[in-house]
Write a protein that holds these residues in place. Structure first.
Motif, PDB file in Angstrom:
ATOM      1  N   TYR A  78       0.826  -1.211   0.000  1.00  0.00           N
ATOM      2  CA  TYR A  78       0.000   0.000   0.000  1.00  0.00           C
ATOM      3  C   TYR A  78       0.858   1.258   0.000  1.00  0.00           C
ATOM      4  O   TYR A  78       0.448   2.297  -0.521  1.00  0.00           O
ATOM      5  N   GLN A  79       2.038   1.175   0.584  1.00  0.00           N
ATOM      6  CA  GLN A  79       2.968   2.308   0.525  1.00  0.00           C
ATOM      7  C   GLN A  79       3.390   2.577  -0.918  1.00  0.00           C
ATOM      8  O   GLN A  79       3.478   3.734  -1.339  1.00  0.00           O
ATOM      9  N   ILE A  80       3.659   1.503  -1.649  1.00  0.00           N
ATOM     10  CA  ILE A  80       4.074   1.641  -3.047  1.00  0.00           C
ATOM     11  C   ILE A  80       2.967   2.302  -3.871  1.00  0.00           C
ATOM     12  O   ILE A  80       3.218   3.222  -4.653  1.00  0.00           O
ATOM     13  N   ILE A  81       1.734   1.823  -3.671  1.00  0.00           N
ATOM     14  CA  ILE A  81       0.597   2.384  -4.405  1.00  0.00           C
ATOM     15  C   ILE A  81       0.384   3.850  -4.030  1.00  0.00           C
ATOM     16  O   ILE A  81       0.139   4.698  -4.898  1.00  0.00           O
ATOM     17  N   ALA A  82       0.493   4.165  -2.740  1.00  0.00           N
ATOM     18  CA  ALA A  82       0.309   5.542  -2.280  1.00  0.00           C
ATOM     19  C   ALA A  82       1.374   6.463  -2.868  1.00  0.00           C
ATOM     20  O   ALA A  82       1.075   7.596  -3.290  1.00  0.00           O
ATOM     21  N   LEU A  83       2.613   5.998  -2.907  1.00  0.00           N
ATOM     22  CA  LEU A  83       3.686   6.814  -3.476  1.00  0.00           C
ATOM     23  C   LEU A  83       3.452   7.056  -4.965  1.00  0.00           C
ATOM     24  O   LEU A  83       3.662   8.169  -5.464  1.00  0.00           O
ATOM     25  N   TYR A  84       2.997   6.018  -5.679  1.00  0.00           N
ATOM     26  CA  TYR A  84       2.750   6.189  -7.109  1.00  0.00           C
ATOM     27  C   TYR A  84       1.583   7.151  -7.344  1.00  0.00           C
ATOM     28  O   TYR A  84       1.626   7.993  -8.255  1.00  0.00           O
ATOM     29  N   ALA A  85       0.543   7.039  -6.507  1.00  0.00           N
ATOM     30  CA  ALA A  85      -0.595   7.959  -6.616  1.00  0.00           C
ATOM     31  C   ALA A  85      -0.148   9.394  -6.363  1.00  0.00           C
ATOM     32  O   ALA A  85      -0.576  10.330  -7.060  1.00  0.00           O
ATOM     33  N   PHE A  86       0.719   9.573  -5.369  1.00  0.00           N
ATOM     34  CA  PHE A  86       1.240  10.904  -5.064  1.00  0.00           C
ATOM     35  C   PHE A  86       2.069  11.438  -6.227  1.00  0.00           C
ATOM     36  O   PHE A  86       1.989  12.622  -6.580  1.00  0.00           O
ATOM     37  N   ALA A  87       2.843  10.544  -6.846  1.00  0.00           N
ATOM     38  CA  ALA A  87       3.642  10.947  -8.007  1.00  0.00           C
ATOM     39  C   ALA A  87       2.747  11.420  -9.149  1.00  0.00           C
ATOM     40  O   ALA A  87       3.049  12.425  -9.815  1.00  0.00           O
ATOM     41  N   LYS A  88       1.642  10.719  -9.382  1.00  0.00           N
ATOM     42  CA  LYS A  88       0.710  11.138 -10.439  1.00  0.00           C
ATOM     43  C   LYS A  88       0.049  12.473 -10.102  1.00  0.00           C
ATOM     44  O   LYS A  88      -0.214  13.287 -10.988  1.00  0.00           O
ATOM     45  N   LEU A  89      -0.208  12.689  -8.802  1.00  0.00           N
ATOM     46  CA  LEU A  89      -0.822  13.944  -8.391  1.00  0.00           C
ATOM     47  C   LEU A  89       0.107  15.125  -8.661  1.00  0.00           C
ATOM     48  O   LEU A  89      -0.315  16.139  -9.241  1.00  0.00           O
ATOM     49  N   VAL A  90       1.372  15.016  -8.256  1.00  0.00           N
ATOM     50  CA  VAL A  90       2.293  16.134  -8.473  1.00  0.00           C
ATOM     51  C   VAL A  90       2.567  16.337  -9.967  1.00  0.00           C
ATOM     52  O   VAL A  90       2.873  17.455 -10.404  1.00  0.00           O
ATOM     53  N   GLU A  91       2.447  15.248 -10.750  1.00  0.00           N
ATOM     54  CA  GLU A  91       2.578  15.394 -12.195  1.00  0.00           C
ATOM     55  C   GLU A  91       1.483  16.306 -12.745  1.00  0.00           C
ATOM     56  O   GLU A  91       1.737  17.170 -13.600  1.00  0.00           O
ATOM     57  N   LEU A  92       0.257  16.137 -12.244  1.00  0.00           N
ATOM     58  CA  LEU A  92      -0.854  16.986 -12.672  1.00  0.00           C
ATOM     59  C   LEU A  92      -0.648  18.439 -12.249  1.00  0.00           C
ATOM     60  O   LEU A  92      -1.148  19.362 -12.900  1.00  0.00           O
ATOM     61  N   LEU A  93       0.096  18.621 -11.157  1.00  0.00           N
ATOM     62  CA  LEU A  93       0.343  19.971 -10.631  1.00  0.00           C
ATOM     63  C   LEU A  93       1.700  20.501 -11.086  1.00  0.00           C
ATOM     64  O   LEU A  93       2.315  21.320 -10.396  1.00  0.00           O
ATOM     65  N   ASP A  94       2.163  20.027 -12.221  1.00  0.00           N
ATOM     66  CA  ASP A  94       3.497  20.355 -12.731  1.00  0.00           C
ATOM     67  C   ASP A  94       3.793  21.852 -12.673  1.00  0.00           C
ATOM     68  O   ASP A  94       4.726  22.297 -12.007  1.00  0.00           O
ATOM     69  N   ARG A  95       2.974  22.636 -13.344  1.00  0.00           N
ATOM     70  CA  ARG A  95       3.227  24.078 -13.432  1.00  0.00           C
ATOM     71  C   ARG A  95       2.949  24.781 -12.111  1.00  0.00           C
ATOM     72  O   ARG A  95       3.677  25.707 -11.725  1.00  0.00           O
ATOM     73  N   SER A  96       1.925  24.344 -11.397  1.00  0.00           N
ATOM     74  CA  SER A  96       1.598  24.984 -10.118  1.00  0.00           C
ATOM     75  C   SER A  96       2.736  24.820  -9.115  1.00  0.00           C
ATOM     76  O   SER A  96       3.104  25.775  -8.415  1.00  0.00           O
ATOM     77  N   ILE A  97       3.304  23.621  -9.040  1.00  0.00           N
ATOM     78  CA  ILE A  97       4.415  23.383  -8.113  1.00  0.00           C
ATOM     79  C   ILE A  97       5.638  24.197  -8.533  1.00  0.00           C
ATOM     80  O   ILE A  97       6.364  24.730  -7.686  1.00  0.00           O
ATOM     81  N   PHE A  98       5.841  24.325  -9.821  1.00  0.00           N
ATOM     82  CA  PHE A  98       6.966  25.135 -10.322  1.00  0.00           C
ATOM     83  C   PHE A  98       6.819  26.584  -9.870  1.00  0.00           C
ATOM     84  O   PHE A  98       7.803  27.231  -9.487  1.00  0.00           O
ATOM     85  N   VAL A  99       5.580  27.073  -9.881  1.00  0.00           N
ATOM     86  CA  VAL A  99       5.313  28.452  -9.430  1.00  0.00           C
ATOM     87  C   VAL A  99       5.430  28.543  -7.918  1.00  0.00           C
ATOM     88  O   VAL A  99       6.060  29.472  -7.384  1.00  0.00           O
ATOM     89  N   TRP A 100       4.839  27.579  -7.194  1.00  0.00           N
ATOM     90  CA  TRP A 100       4.861  27.604  -5.724  1.00  0.00           C
ATOM     91  C   TRP A 100       6.281  27.560  -5.175  1.00  0.00           C
ATOM     92  O   TRP A 100       6.578  28.151  -4.138  1.00  0.00           O
ATOM     93  N   THR A 101       7.165  26.812  -5.854  1.00  0.00           N
ATOM     94  CA  THR A 101       8.553  26.696  -5.376  1.00  0.00           C
ATOM     95  C   THR A 101       9.456  27.759  -5.983  1.00  0.00           C
ATOM     96  O   THR A 101      10.688  27.677  -5.868  1.00  0.00           O
ATOM     97  N   ASP A 102       8.842  28.744  -6.639  1.00  0.00           N
ATOM     98  CA  ASP A 102       9.586  29.856  -7.241  1.00  0.00           C
ATOM     99  C   ASP A 102      10.632  29.358  -8.234  1.00  0.00           C
ATOM    100  O   ASP A 102      11.768  29.841  -8.282  1.00  0.00           O
ATOM    101  N   GLY A 103      10.232  28.346  -9.018  1.00  0.00           N
ATOM    102  CA  GLY A 103      11.101  27.832 -10.058  1.00  0.00           C
ATOM    103  C   GLY A 103      12.167  26.874  -9.573  1.00  0.00           C
ATOM    104  O   GLY A 103      13.051  26.479 -10.345  1.00  0.00           O
ATOM    105  N   TRP A 104      12.090  26.446  -8.316  1.00  0.00           N
ATOM    106  CA  TRP A 104      13.119  25.542  -7.791  1.00  0.00           C
ATOM    107  C   TRP A 104      12.941  24.124  -8.341  1.00  0.00           C
ATOM    108  O   TRP A 104      13.906  23.479  -8.739  1.00  0.00           O
ATOM    109  N   ILE A 105      11.695  23.642  -8.359  1.00  0.00           N
ATOM    110  CA  ILE A 105      11.420  22.307  -8.885  1.00  0.00           C
ATOM    111  C   ILE A 105      10.005  22.279  -9.454  1.00  0.00           C
ATOM    112  O   ILE A 105       9.112  22.979  -8.959  1.00  0.00           O
ATOM    113  N   SER A 106       9.816  21.494 -10.491  1.00  0.00           N
ATOM    114  CA  SER A 106       8.486  21.380 -11.108  1.00  0.00           C
ATOM    115  C   SER A 106       7.810  20.103 -10.631  1.00  0.00           C
ATOM    116  O   SER A 106       8.451  19.190 -10.097  1.00  0.00           O
TER     117      SER A 106
END
Length: 260
Positions: free
Chosen positions: A204-232
């Motif tokens: 279940y940890q593996i599945i949760a990590l993969y789900a989290f990875a897919k979530l941050v993928e959807l937030l690609d540009r938003s995370i890039f903005v939130w981190t001030d261009g540090w990471i996407s």
């Protein structure tokens, strides 16, 4: 509920999902998919962060292959009931290594032709994990027999998508089924059948990590903005998914056979 009945239900549902995927309107690949948030170049490498972050897959997959090689050389080991049960993990970790190479190739110059080589090893990894789950929780025979079929269908789902793209009417339906429905089957099997090995619930940890990875993928540009261009979000997705693969290595190192 008996094992046979559970398997019949899973088989019937799988057929129904495939039929639905055939009947649903085609899901095209977004034309904006290839335009990731972080397009910065560094030391001559285009899209540097999205390219270099794939080295994490190389490390995770390599660590898994090295571990399996060591287990193969042991006269006694408790990781697998029999060495043939390690086969899905050989496929899984080899696929993770290929994910690194395919994703580097794709992110160097993102386009549909290159995306093909990124997606094939991803679905192969998921298919191999389902086979391993069936082996450890349902039946070694069923899981091993399912492995080549799962790999074939996984690869065909990507090839079908690519073929429809070449015809001018891209259809992601079967690729979506092979990626997400197989994960649902892993969860289903894990909930219904106990593992013959210790640390079984770590799946279940593996599945949760993969789900989290897919979530941050959807937030690609938003995370890039939130981190001030540090990471996407997409770079972060690579790192989280690679860590999920490495967690599998850690689980295999710890586990022991509980029931023969």
């Amino acid at each position: 509920m008996s094992l046979q009945r559970q398997l019949w239900i899973m088989g019937g549902l799988s057929i129904a999902v495939i039929i639905v995927a055939m009947l649903l309107p085609p899901t095209p690949q977004s034309v904006e998919y290839h335009y990731f948030a972080d397009q910065r170049n560094f030391i001559g490498i285009p899209n540097f962060n999205d390219v270099i972050s794939n080295l994490a897959f190389l490390l995770s997959g390599g660590a898994g292959l090295v571990f399996l090689w060591r287990v193969q050389g042991m006269t006694t080991q408790t990781t697998f009931h029999s060495r043939k049960e390690s086969l899905p993990y050989w496929v899984l970790f080899f696929s993770v290594v290929i994910v690194a190479l395919g994703s580097i190739y794709y992110h160097w110059t993102p386009n549909t032709d290159r995306l093909l080589w990124d997606r094939i090893p991803i679905v192969m990894t998921i298919a191999a994990l389902l086979s391993a789950t069936l082996i450890e929780r349902v039946s070694s025979t069923i899981g091993l027999r399912a492995l080549p079929l799962l790999i074939i269908f996984a690869v065909l789902s990507v090839l079908y998508w690519y073929w429809t793209e070449q015809q001018g009417a891209g259809n992601l339906n079967f690729y979506i089924v092979m990626q997400f429905y197989l994960i649902l089957l892993i969860v289903w099997v894990s909930l219904c059948f106990p593992s013959r090995y210790s640390h079984g619930n770590y799946i279940y940890q593996i599945i949760a990590l993969y789900a989290f990875a897919k979530l941050v993928e959807l937030l690609d540009r938003s995370i890039f903005v939130w981190t001030d261009g540090w990471i996407s979000g997409h770079t972060l997705k690579h790192l989280i998914a690679a860590y999920a693969a490495y967690r599998i290595v850690l689980i295999l190192r710890k586990r022991v056979l509980l029931v023969g």
